[in-house]
Design a protein around this motif. Sequence first.
Motif, PDB file in Angstrom:
ATOM      1  N   ALA A 245      25.434 -41.600  43.442  1.00  0.00           N
ATOM      2  CA  ALA A 245      24.273 -41.017  44.302  1.00  0.00           C
ATOM      3  C   ALA A 245      24.489 -41.574  45.799  1.00  0.00           C
ATOM      4  N   GLN A 246      24.741 -42.443  45.817  1.00  0.00           N
ATOM      5  CA  GLN A 246      25.084 -43.248  47.261  1.00  0.00           C
ATOM      6  C   GLN A 246      25.994 -42.377  48.002  1.00  0.00           C
ATOM      7  N   ALA A 247      27.035 -41.990  47.350  1.00  0.00           N
ATOM      8  CA  ALA A 247      28.329 -41.167  48.091  1.00  0.00           C
ATOM      9  C   ALA A 247      27.651 -39.953  48.407  1.00  0.00           C
ATOM     10  N   LEU A 248      26.724 -39.617  47.290  1.00  0.00           N
ATOM     11  CA  LEU A 248      26.252 -38.078  47.672  1.00  0.00           C
ATOM     12  C   LEU A 248      25.054 -38.148  48.975  1.00  0.00           C
ATOM     13  N   GLN A 249      24.627 -39.188  49.092  1.00  0.00           N
ATOM     14  CA  GLN A 249      23.293 -39.589  50.047  1.00  0.00           C
ATOM     15  C   GLN A 249      22.313 -38.946  49.487  1.00  0.00           C
ATOM     16  N   VAL A 250      22.001 -39.139  48.025  1.00  0.00           N
ATOM     17  CA  VAL A 250      20.639 -38.471  47.443  1.00  0.00           C
ATOM     18  C   VAL A 250      19.975 -39.882  46.832  1.00  0.00           C
ATOM     19  N   PRO A 251      18.781 -39.593  46.609  1.00  0.00           N
ATOM     20  CA  PRO A 251      18.060 -40.813  46.265  1.00  0.00           C
ATOM     21  C   PRO A 251      18.551 -41.522  45.028  1.00  0.00           C
ATOM     22  N   SER A 252      18.318 -42.835  44.994  1.00  0.00           N
ATOM     23  CA  SER A 252      18.885 -43.665  43.844  1.00  0.00           C
ATOM     24  C   SER A 252      18.196 -42.897  42.593  1.00  0.00           C
ATOM     25  N   ILE A 253      18.924 -43.243  41.461  1.00  0.00           N
ATOM     26  CA  ILE A 253      18.466 -42.875  40.054  1.00  0.00           C
ATOM     27  C   ILE A 253      17.702 -44.036  39.375  1.00  0.00           C
ATOM     28  N   SER A 254      16.427 -43.857  39.093  1.00  0.00           N
ATOM     29  CA  SER A 254      15.533 -45.030  38.574  1.00  0.00           C
ATOM     30  C   SER A 254      14.790 -44.449  37.427  1.00  0.00           C
ATOM     31  N   GLN A 255      14.749 -43.317  37.050  1.00  0.00           N
ATOM     32  CA  GLN A 255      13.825 -42.648  35.949  1.00  0.00           C
ATOM     33  C   GLN A 255      14.638 -43.072  34.748  1.00  0.00           C
ATOM     34  N   LYS A 256      13.947 -43.752  33.872  1.00  0.00           N
ATOM     35  CA  LYS A 256      14.256 -44.081  32.514  1.00  0.00           C
ATOM     36  C   LYS A 256      14.011 -43.123  31.365  1.00  0.00           C
ATOM     37  N   VAL A 257      14.623 -42.905  30.455  1.00  0.00           N
ATOM     38  CA  VAL A 257      14.300 -42.189  29.188  1.00  0.00           C
ATOM     39  C   VAL A 257      14.811 -43.011  27.968  1.00  0.00           C
ATOM     40  N   PRO A 258      13.753 -43.420  27.121  1.00  0.00           N
ATOM     41  CA  PRO A 258      14.052 -44.199  25.919  1.00  0.00           C
ATOM     42  C   PRO A 258      15.507 -43.688  25.103  1.00  0.00           C
ATOM     43  N   LEU A 259      16.486 -44.735  24.764  1.00  0.00           N
ATOM     44  CA  LEU A 259      17.614 -44.418  24.164  1.00  0.00           C
ATOM     45  C   LEU A 259      17.265 -43.864  22.819  1.00  0.00           C
ATOM     46  N   THR A 260      16.155 -44.571  21.933  1.00  0.00           N
ATOM     47  CA  THR A 260      15.843 -43.879  20.864  1.00  0.00           C
ATOM     48  C   THR A 260      15.499 -42.270  20.854  1.00  0.00           C
ATOM     49  N   LEU A 261      14.694 -42.061  21.763  1.00  0.00           N
ATOM     50  CA  LEU A 261      14.159 -40.724  22.114  1.00  0.00           C
ATOM     51  C   LEU A 261      15.195 -39.866  22.126  1.00  0.00           C
ATOM     52  N   LEU A 262      16.217 -40.397  23.203  1.00  0.00           N
ATOM     53  CA  LEU A 262      17.269 -39.415  23.341  1.00  0.00           C
ATOM     54  C   LEU A 262      18.313 -39.231  22.042  1.00  0.00           C
ATOM     55  N   MET A 263      18.353 -40.099  21.293  1.00  0.00           N
ATOM     56  CA  MET A 263      19.319 -40.062  20.162  1.00  0.00           C
ATOM     57  C   MET A 263      18.400 -38.845  19.120  1.00  0.00           C
ATOM     58  N   ILE A 264      17.248 -38.941  19.045  1.00  0.00           N
ATOM     59  CA  ILE A 264      16.497 -38.036  18.229  1.00  0.00           C
ATOM     60  C   ILE A 264      16.655 -36.621  18.695  1.00  0.00           C
ATOM     61  N   LEU A 265      16.678 -36.569  19.978  1.00  0.00           N
ATOM     62  CA  LEU A 265      16.787 -35.271  20.791  1.00  0.00           C
ATOM     63  C   LEU A 265      18.282 -34.742  20.410  1.00  0.00           C
ATOM     64  N   GLY A 266      19.309 -35.421  20.757  1.00  0.00           N
ATOM     65  CA  GLY A 266      20.579 -35.278  20.555  1.00  0.00           C
ATOM     66  C   GLY A 266      20.851 -35.001  19.073  1.00  0.00           C
ATOM     67  N   ARG A 267      20.553 -35.547  18.084  1.00  0.00           N
ATOM     68  CA  ARG A 267      20.751 -35.156  16.524  1.00  0.00           C
ATOM     69  C   ARG A 267      20.067 -33.832  16.250  1.00  0.00           C
ATOM     70  N   SER A 268      18.846 -33.698  16.802  1.00  0.00           N
ATOM     71  CA  SER A 268      18.041 -32.301  16.586  1.00  0.00           C
ATOM     72  C   SER A 268      18.737 -31.225  17.251  1.00  0.00           C
ATOM     73  N   SER A 269      19.422 -31.549  18.444  1.00  0.00           N
ATOM     74  CA  SER A 269      20.003 -30.464  19.082  1.00  0.00           C
ATOM     75  C   SER A 269      21.393 -29.894  18.242  1.00  0.00           C
ATOM     76  N   GLU A 270      22.053 -31.160  17.948  1.00  0.00           N
ATOM     77  CA  GLU A 270      23.176 -30.534  17.127  1.00  0.00           C
ATOM     78  C   GLU A 270      23.094 -30.027  15.890  1.00  0.00           C
ATOM     79  N   LYS A 271      21.970 -30.356  15.099  1.00  0.00           N
ATOM     80  CA  LYS A 271      21.727 -29.827  13.926  1.00  0.00           C
ATOM     81  C   LYS A 271      21.116 -28.206  14.044  1.00  0.00           C
ATOM     82  N   LEU A 272      20.283 -27.847  15.289  1.00  0.00           N
ATOM     83  CA  LEU A 272      19.964 -26.671  15.602  1.00  0.00           C
ATOM     84  C   LEU A 272      21.427 -25.609  15.719  1.00  0.00           C
ATOM     85  N   TRP A 273      22.257 -26.462  16.627  1.00  0.00           N
ATOM     86  CA  TRP A 273      23.426 -25.636  17.019  1.00  0.00           C
ATOM     87  C   TRP A 273      24.355 -25.236  15.788  1.00  0.00           C
TER      88      TRP A 273
END
Length: 344
Positions: A245-273
């Motif tokens: 982000a610094q090299a691109l001169q864009v705002p720093s990344i601070s937003q966080k998404v819980p890892l557990t939620l992401l894993m649930i979304l990932g498994r659901s996406s893979e099953k749907l695919w």
Amino acid sequence: MKVLVTGATGFLGKRLVELLVERGDEVRALALPQEDISNMEQKQRIEIVEGDITDPATVARATKGVQRIYHLAARTGPWGAAEEVYRSINVAGLANILHASHTHNIERLIHVSSTTVYGHHLQGLITEEHCYRAEDNPYSRSKIAGERLLADLSKDLQVPVVTIRPGWIYGPGDSASFGRLVAQIETRRAFLFGSGQNIVPIVYVDDVAQSLILAGDAGKHAIGQSYTIVNDQRVTQFEYLNTIAQALQVPSISQKVPLTLLMILGRSSEKLWKLAGRQTTSPPPITTYGITLLGCDQRFSIEKARRELGYQPAFDVQRGVAAGMQWYLASKYKHVYRLSKRTR
């Protein structure tokens, strides 16, 4: 020395070929017929052999007359092909390389594996003695199967083998991973997977290529050994993304998404695919493989490679990202220039 590089047109393969030629080796590059070999054709000391490692006759022809083999060809990524495709390349193709190495009395075979053989749900500092743990994808399973085949067959055929297990390789030319990640950060679509304080197993492409050369040159003590290759700078996910982000001169990344939620979304996406019959098409928008790679803590020791191969990472994250960004921006502006010419 005359050497064979399989997977020579890939991201890592191209850089390895360049370094081998620079040091004076005569390189034979094995490439699939449909791959772009235009850059290699223009260079001296590079011989192109078109073919597929799944074809024993092609492999036998490619290995004849060489002294050393760098085996990089593999089906990578966790999505986009049936299980049997991964096994035909990453296991059966490796067997073809081993048999040809035995037939032509190759002095050394350097095989490129992956840290995926350790799994991605890791605790503590991982060394080469860590047990195999397959992730739920055909890439991980086939790489473990390949290593097991290598251990047994190389002994039976008496082929001298050294195995290199790179982490998450990045750098110029990596459009599939680094380029996509940079594009997400540039367009403000990136966020932290979990806290962002986990260690990511990144390693710059030149460092991996140099480790392969070191593995080829090492003494007999390296035969039959495996070596993990990462950058031991201990870079967190937060540091990696925000260095970009610094090299691109864009705002720093601070937003966080819980890892557990992401894993649930990932498994659901893979099953749907899979239910939609899209296993062999483009991957779903989020995968468990990608989540664990970026969001899980992965600490690897390189002490064995440092001690026995003389491996020392030359590129820290600042230098590596700077080189990668130079390529990314040049490629982007070149693409924009081509589009502008078409619309004139």
